[in-house]
Scaffold this active site. Structure first.
Site, mmCIF file in Angstrom:
data_model
loop_
_atom_site.group_PDB
_atom_site.id
_atom_site.type_symbol
_atom_site.label_atom_id
_atom_site.label_comp_id
_atom_site.label_asym_id
_atom_site.label_seq_id
_atom_site.Cartn_x
_atom_site.Cartn_y
_atom_site.Cartn_z
ATOM 1 N N GLY A 14 8.776 -5.391 -33.389
ATOM 2 C CA GLY A 14 9.849 -4.905 -32.513
ATOM 3 C C GLY A 14 9.871 -5.686 -31.219
ATOM 4 O O GLY A 14 8.823 -5.892 -30.605
ATOM 5 N N ARG A 75 10.243 -8.367 -38.866
ATOM 6 C CA ARG A 75 9.104 -7.682 -39.498
ATOM 7 C C ARG A 75 9.040 -8.261 -40.905
ATOM 8 O O ARG A 75 9.831 -7.885 -41.772
ATOM 9 C CB ARG A 75 9.343 -6.172 -39.545
ATOM 10 C CG ARG A 75 9.505 -5.511 -38.169
ATOM 11 C CD ARG A 75 9.428 -4.011 -38.288
ATOM 12 N NE ARG A 75 9.899 -3.304 -37.100
ATOM 13 C CZ ARG A 75 9.138 -3.032 -36.046
ATOM 14 N NH1 ARG A 75 7.896 -3.446 -36.015
ATOM 15 N NH2 ARG A 75 9.626 -2.356 -35.024
ATOM 16 N N ASP A 106 1.081 -3.807 -32.975
ATOM 17 C CA ASP A 106 -0.035 -3.593 -33.909
ATOM 18 C C ASP A 106 0.148 -4.319 -35.238
ATOM 19 O O ASP A 106 -0.795 -4.913 -35.767
ATOM 20 C CB ASP A 106 -0.300 -2.092 -34.118
ATOM 21 C CG ASP A 106 0.930 -1.312 -34.532
ATOM 22 O OD1 ASP A 106 2.042 -1.891 -34.579
ATOM 23 O OD2 ASP A 106 0.794 -0.110 -34.821
ATOM 24 N N THR A 129 4.824 -4.723 -26.962
ATOM 25 C CA THR A 129 5.468 -3.587 -27.645
ATOM 26 C C THR A 129 5.798 -2.538 -26.602
ATOM 27 O O THR A 129 5.001 -2.299 -25.692
ATOM 28 C CB THR A 129 4.560 -2.959 -28.725
ATOM 29 O OG1 THR A 129 5.115 -1.680 -29.106
ATOM 30 C CG2 THR A 129 3.139 -2.723 -28.266
ATOM 31 N N ASP A 131 5.759 0.510 -27.106
ATOM 32 C CA ASP A 131 5.021 1.755 -27.397
ATOM 33 C C ASP A 131 3.734 1.935 -26.593
ATOM 34 O O ASP A 131 3.219 3.050 -26.494
ATOM 35 C CB ASP A 131 4.658 1.813 -28.887
ATOM 36 C CG ASP A 131 5.865 2.128 -29.765
ATOM 37 O OD1 ASP A 131 6.961 2.322 -29.211
ATOM 38 O OD2 ASP A 131 5.708 2.163 -30.999
ATOM 39 N N ASP A 133 0.786 1.243 -27.425
ATOM 40 C CA ASP A 133 -0.228 1.881 -28.275
ATOM 41 C C ASP A 133 -1.303 0.902 -28.747
ATOM 42 O O ASP A 133 -1.833 1.053 -29.842
ATOM 43 C CB ASP A 133 0.449 2.545 -29.481
ATOM 44 C CG ASP A 133 1.258 1.558 -30.319
ATOM 45 O OD1 ASP A 133 1.515 0.432 -29.848
ATOM 46 O OD2 ASP A 133 1.637 1.914 -31.442
ATOM 47 N N ARG A 175 6.594 5.503 -32.314
ATOM 48 C CA ARG A 175 6.430 5.864 -33.734
ATOM 49 C C ARG A 175 5.165 6.680 -33.960
ATOM 50 O O ARG A 175 5.177 7.674 -34.649
ATOM 51 C CB ARG A 175 6.378 4.574 -34.552
ATOM 52 C CG ARG A 175 6.558 4.765 -36.017
ATOM 53 C CD ARG A 175 6.656 3.452 -36.745
ATOM 54 N NE ARG A 175 6.035 2.352 -36.000
ATOM 55 C CZ ARG A 175 6.431 1.095 -36.088
ATOM 56 N NH1 ARG A 175 7.451 0.769 -36.844
ATOM 57 N NH2 ARG A 175 5.803 0.150 -35.420
ATOM 58 N N GLY A 189 11.106 14.555 -14.752
ATOM 59 C CA GLY A 189 11.029 15.995 -14.449
ATOM 60 C C GLY A 189 11.332 16.884 -15.644
ATOM 61 O O GLY A 189 11.911 17.969 -15.496
HETATM 62 O O1 F6P Z 1 8.476 -1.626 -31.508
HETATM 63 C C1 F6P Z 1 8.114 -0.309 -31.501
HETATM 64 C C2 F6P Z 1 9.274 0.549 -31.953
HETATM 65 O O2 F6P Z 1 10.315 0.459 -31.007
HETATM 66 C C3 F6P Z 1 8.874 1.991 -32.202
HETATM 67 O O3 F6P Z 1 8.857 2.764 -31.049
HETATM 68 C C4 F6P Z 1 9.933 2.399 -33.187
HETATM 69 O O4 F6P Z 1 9.479 3.447 -33.993
HETATM 70 C C5 F6P Z 1 10.131 1.164 -34.004
HETATM 71 O O5 F6P Z 1 9.766 0.083 -33.194
HETATM 72 C C6 F6P Z 1 11.534 0.964 -34.514
HETATM 73 O O6 F6P Z 1 11.567 -0.214 -35.240
HETATM 74 P P1 F6P Z 1 12.891 -0.892 -35.826
HETATM 75 O O7 F6P Z 1 13.670 -1.452 -34.671
HETATM 76 O O8 F6P Z 1 12.383 -1.946 -36.748
HETATM 77 O O9 F6P Z 1 13.638 0.202 -36.518
#
Ligand code: F6P
Length: 327
Positions: A14, A75, A106, A129, A131, A133, A175, A189
């Site tokens: 992503g 991907r 990841d 990313t 996220d 994470d 995710r 808030g």
């Molecule tokens: O890159 C992370 C993310 O944005 C996640 O938060 C999300 O679940 C996922 O990618 C969505 O991926 P895509 O754009 O391939 O649907």
């Protein structure tokens, strides 16, 4: 492997705001030390197809402020197969690429570990990313911008929620992680924040929201991370709508989705991306492999790629406590 003279750089998974700033730093640092740099388009997919472009200082002009990634991202399913990785290794060898900088999340770093184990091409990852994470860095490239985008939208939703005395369930990305939800929940808030790191009991959620809406709050915002085990904002809305107690509560769902992935990177993300891009080239030149560069307590740190995706980065329980105390 002798002294590295030519490296490849790519963005994968992503996209995240700040990937371009990182790419710029990788290219300019490389040029400054006399390395040749090749851009690999569309991440691992482009590697499998030999989709390479020579880069120099000029090819990364005027991109530090741009969202997305000029190298594009993907991907790649094919890279998950041994045949795909063999093709990628062949094209890298043919192009004389002796080291790689991977900018991604990841999935990107998991792919990098497998590839390194098989072909031993030195590879350093940069955490990119929204996220946040990834274990081994306090913040990932793109996270700060995504949180700011989400907060700006929550502020707007707050106006309309207030005008109509409505309950809004706002779903943000993440995710498997609640970092975005937690931060924009506090900054925006929100009256409640639901994240995958903590189990949410739907009956308790209903009770809490009902109490909010029928007491001091005539409008409320509940931030839900997309990966929350309740199934997300739409699922929660269905449960609430099916309950007679919510008959007179006007509720709406707003999914912020990919708005959080786009837009100009924040100043913080640009600086982070620039530091990490330079650090990645330094790490490669110092002979490191199969590691990710990160920033922990404001210092550059290297973490083995395998730990980055196999270990779970913990959310801040202090922040979690704030969401509950301040709502
Ligand atoms: O890159 C992370 C993310 O944005 C996640 O938060 C999300 O679940 C996922 O990618 C969505 O991926 P895509 O754009 O391939 O649907």
């Amino acid at each position: 492997m002798g002294v590295i003279q030519k490296i490849g750089v790519f963005t994968s998974g992503g996209d995240a705001p700040g990937m371009n700033a990182c790419l710029r730093a990788v290219v300019r640092k490389s040029v400054s030390v006399g390395l040749d740099v090749v851009g690999i388009r569309r991440g691992y997919q482009g590697m499998i197809e030999g989709d390479f472009v020579d880069m120099d200082s000029k090819s990364v002009s005027n991109i530090v402020q741009k969202g997305g990634t000029i190298l594009k991202s993907a991907r790649s399913k094919a890279f998950r197969t041994p045949e795909g990785r063999a093709l990628a290794a062949g094209y890298l060898k043919q192009a004389g690429i002796q080291g790689l900088v991977a900018i991604g999340g990841d999935g990107t770093l998991a792919g990098a570990s497998v590839f390194y184990d098989e072909y031993k091409i030195p590879l350093v990852g940069c955490p990119g990313t929204i996220d946040n994470d990834l274990f081994g860095t306090d913040e990932t490239i793109g996270f700060d911008t995504a949180v700011n985008t989400a907060i700006q939208n929550i502020d707007k939703i707050r106006d309309t929620a207030d005008a109509h005395d409505r309950l809004f369930l706002v779903e943000v990305m993440g995710r498997d992680a609640g970092f975005i939800a937690l931060n924009c929940g506090i900054g925006g808030g929100a009256e409640m924040v639901l994240i995958p790191e903590t189990l949410s009991d739907l009956d308790e959620v209903k009770h809490h929201i009902y109490t909010l809406m029928s007491s001091q709050h005539r409008s409320s915002i509940v931030v839900v991370a997309e990966g929350d085990e309740t199934g997300g904002a739409t699922q929660i809305a269905n449960v609430l709508r099916a309950d007679a107690a919510f008959e007179n509560i006007d509720l709406r769902v707003c999914i912020l989705g990919h708005t959080q992935r786009g837009g100009a990177p924040s100043a913080r993300d640009r600086v982070l991306a620039s530091r990490l891009g330079v650090a990645a080239v330094d790490a490669l030149l110092a002979g490191h492999s199969n590691v990710m560069v990160g920033i922990v307590n404001n210092e550059i740190k290297l973490t083995p790629s395998r730990n980055v995706w196999s270990r779970k980065k913990s959310i801040s329980y202090e922040l979690l406590g704030l969401t509950q105390m301040l709502s």
